[in-house]
Design an enzyme around this catalytic site. Structure first.
Site, mmCIF file in Angstrom:
data_model
loop_
_atom_site.group_PDB
_atom_site.id
_atom_site.type_symbol
_atom_site.label_atom_id
_atom_site.label_comp_id
_atom_site.label_asym_id
_atom_site.label_seq_id
_atom_site.Cartn_x
_atom_site.Cartn_y
_atom_site.Cartn_z
ATOM 1 N N HIS A 155 -0.078 -1.700 -2.721
ATOM 2 C CA HIS A 155 1.277 -1.515 -3.229
ATOM 3 C C HIS A 155 1.437 -1.838 -4.702
ATOM 4 O O HIS A 155 2.277 -1.259 -5.383
ATOM 5 C CB HIS A 155 2.287 -2.145 -2.280
ATOM 6 C CG HIS A 155 2.350 -1.295 -1.055
ATOM 7 N ND1 HIS A 155 1.458 -1.459 -0.025
ATOM 8 C CD2 HIS A 155 3.062 -0.184 -0.766
ATOM 9 C CE1 HIS A 155 1.667 -0.492 0.868
ATOM 10 N NE2 HIS A 155 2.630 0.287 0.446
ATOM 11 N N GLU A 209 0.101 9.649 10.394
ATOM 12 C CA GLU A 209 -0.810 8.786 9.634
ATOM 13 C C GLU A 209 -1.784 8.036 10.543
ATOM 14 O O GLU A 209 -2.442 7.105 10.103
ATOM 15 C CB GLU A 209 -0.032 7.821 8.737
ATOM 16 C CG GLU A 209 1.026 7.005 9.416
ATOM 17 C CD GLU A 209 1.806 6.092 8.461
ATOM 18 O OE1 GLU A 209 1.370 5.874 7.332
ATOM 19 O OE2 GLU A 209 2.859 5.591 8.887
ATOM 20 N N ASP A 235 -2.855 5.897 5.024
ATOM 21 C CA ASP A 235 -3.264 5.285 6.288
ATOM 22 C C ASP A 235 -4.150 6.214 7.098
ATOM 23 O O ASP A 235 -5.104 5.766 7.726
ATOM 24 C CB ASP A 235 -2.027 4.899 7.112
ATOM 25 C CG ASP A 235 -1.483 3.542 6.682
ATOM 26 O OD1 ASP A 235 -2.293 2.635 6.450
ATOM 27 O OD2 ASP A 235 -0.254 3.411 6.554
ATOM 28 N N CYS A 251 3.123 12.703 1.999
ATOM 29 C CA CYS A 251 3.646 11.701 1.065
ATOM 30 C C CYS A 251 2.602 10.643 0.732
ATOM 31 O O CYS A 251 2.882 9.681 0.038
ATOM 32 C CB CYS A 251 4.924 11.069 1.604
ATOM 33 S SG CYS A 251 4.698 10.294 3.211
#
Ligand code: PEP
Ligand code: MG
Length: 537
Positions: free
Chosen positions: A186, A427, A451, A498
């Site tokens: 992140h 995912e 993921d 995404c």
């Protein structure tokens, strides 16, 4: 030279500023006598109050009076005679000032967090802030103020939390370097969102680099030069200028349609984590928001955001996007996204554990607050709702039931809400394998390659030792993507992506060929993604 992972493109040339982890461990502090400890406590409180008053004044000028009121609230709280009296009583019983602050603040934190009222819960996070600040003053340890580093600084830290990142002034920061994390961690996602070059996973960076040292960070190759020669500097300045010129030329793609040469239209959307990020999407002429990672609203605080706070955040984004699509993903916590106050049990395999939709379905009170906030915000724009980490059809059905319950509750209370389309993230390999069945249950898919790559390859996204196996171009991952798109097309629903791979210039032509409808990327990659699509046949 040091090496890490180039995680946000660009070149940073500047002076190193080490952001150290400040420990507030006071176990070595010895008790002298009650008077000395009370004096130390009082001085720390006075200093905290005067510094906070100054800060509140500055914040009022830069961000407005609402933000300043939060800090003024801290002063009022700390001026409460009951709180101070309690601390002094602890000192009388033999506690050092630090211990007295710690114990009394913890008592208030526990008390506030156990009350079922959002405003009171918020007080717990205020007391946590007060406690941290007082302990730092008492121990004489102050951290660098990230928001006011000098121009041309390169920030180096073990890791950057979202709250650290939100204080970065990008005008002054040339690059960031961390000791942990990878391309999809992140801190990397946030760095890219801000357009700041980043090199992550540089072992012992905070020890090997010295404060004030001139360094070059290459956000493409992951190289860090600490012993900078004149020729080094000349070479990288030239590269930096070329890169900036290249970035500038992408402006030709502002407000252009995202269509291939043969006229097939695609959607290029932006990913965001906070309402403020919407401006980055608008500046880069994103055609919508393809992923609002709502967990960022839950991070760096000591209690969950209330339904009202969430409604405010979601409706702000919906209004700012002015009728364009906004895909809000419900809380995706667990894995590498820890939220201490949610008290998720420590697990041996957090990435395979009680996370995301699994946690939310088991905590319907918390989840329904979010669902209601999203439904209410849908009055103000074009909102779609997306479920993370789905692995079974039952999860989707359960989420739908909760959504219906929320609608009934809102109707009963005469609270207006809008209609939202429902989608799932693809995912996990299991979601891919049942994507034909899932497509009959939902209105759209969005492929989360960050993921999906990890779970398909059985590789931890942040583990440097198995980095080589984390490869979206591996045949197995490509097959999973192709199968998902095919099943979505067969069912006649939209399919987007995404994960970070949606911005990969080498993958985009294949995704276009397979029929992917929407590419949601970090805002700083919107123009490059559109350019790559426009160059496809
Ligand atoms: C993904 O997994 O690809 C994704 C977009 O979600 P996140 O990175 O937030 O896990
Ligand atoms: Mg994910």
């Amino acid at each position: 030279m040091l090496r890490g992972i180039g995680a946000s493109q660009g070149y940073g040339i500047g002076r190193a500023v080490i952001i150290e982890d400040i420990s507030t461990d006071y176990s070595a502090v010895k008790y002298t006598d009650a008077k000395t400890e009370k004096d130390r406590l009082q001085k720390a409180i006075d200093r905290y109050i005067s510094e906070t008053k100054e800060l509140a004044k500055m914040i009022e000028i830069s961000a407005g009076s609402k933000e300043a009121e939060i800090l003024e609230g801290h002063i009022v709280m700390l001026s409460d005679p009951f709180m101070i009296l309690n601390m002094k009583e602890n000192i009388d019983k033999g506690a050092v000032a630090e211990k007295a602050v710690d114990a009394v603040c913890n008592m208030f934190i526990d008390m506030f967090s156990s009350v079922d009222d959002e405003l009171t819960k918020q007080r717990a996070s205020d007391v946590q802030d007060i406690k941290d600040s007082l302990l730092k003053i008492l121990l004489g340890v102050r951290s660098v103020d990230i928001s006011s580093v000098e121009k041309k600084s390169v920030l180096i830290a073990k890791d950057f939390t979202p709250s650290m990142t939100s204080r970065i002034n990008k005008e002054n920061v040339e690059a960031i370097i961390t000791e942990i994390g990878g391309v999809t961690s992140h801190s990397a996602i946030l760095a890219r969102a801000m357009g700041i070059p980043a090199v992550l996973s540089v072992a012992d960076a905070t020890k090997k680099i010295k404060n004030g040292q001139l360094i070059i960070a290459d956000g493409f190759s992951g190289k860090i030069f600490t012993d900078v020669s004149e020729s080094n500097l000349e070479f990288y300045r030239k590269k930096q200028n070329e890169y900036l010129a290249r970035k500038d030329s992408l402006k030709d793609y502002l407000n252009k349609e995202s269509a291939t040469k043969s006229g097939v239209k695609k959607k290029v959307y932006g990913n965001i984590g906070k309402p403020e990020d919407v401006q980055n999407v608008i500046h880069n002429s994103g055609e919508g928001i393809g992923l609002f990672r709502t967990e960022f609203l839950f991070m760096d605080r000591s209690s969950e955001p209330s339904e009202e706070e969430q409604f405010e955040a979601y409706s702000t984004v919906a209004r700012a996007m002015d009728g364009k699509e906004v895909i809000i993903r419900t809380l995706d916590i667990g894995g590498d996204k820890e939220i201490p106050y949610l008290k998720i049990d420590k697990e041996d395999n957090p990435f395979l554990g009680h996370r995301a939709i699994r946690y939310c379905l088991d905590n319907p009170v918390l989840y329904k607050k979010q669902l209601r906030a999203i439904l209410r915000a849908a009055v103000y724009g074009n909102i779609k709702l997306m479920l993370p980490l789905v692995t079974t059809l039952e999860e989707v059905k359960s989420a739908k039931e909760l959504l219906e319950e929320c609608k009934t509750e809102l109707k009963e209370k005469n609270i207006p809400f809008g209609s939202v389309l429902l989608g799932v993230m693809i995912e996990t390999p299991s979601a891919v394998l049942i994507s034909d069945l899932l497509a009959n249950e939902v209105d759209f898919f969005s492929i989360g390659t960050n993921d999906l790559t990890g779970y398909t390859m059985a590789v931890d996204r942040g583990n440097a030792k198995v980095r080589g196996l984390y490869d979206t171009f591996n045949t197995s991952v490509l097959r999973a993507i192709e199968m998902t798109i095919r099943n979505a097309k067969q069912a006649g629903i939209e399919v987007g992506m995404c994960g970070e791979a949606a911005a990969d210039v080498d993958l985009i032509p294949t995704l276009v060929r397979w029929g992917l409808d929407e590419f949601s990327v970090t805002p700083s990659s919107i123009l490059q993604t559109r350019k790559t699509i426009c160059e496809c046949e």
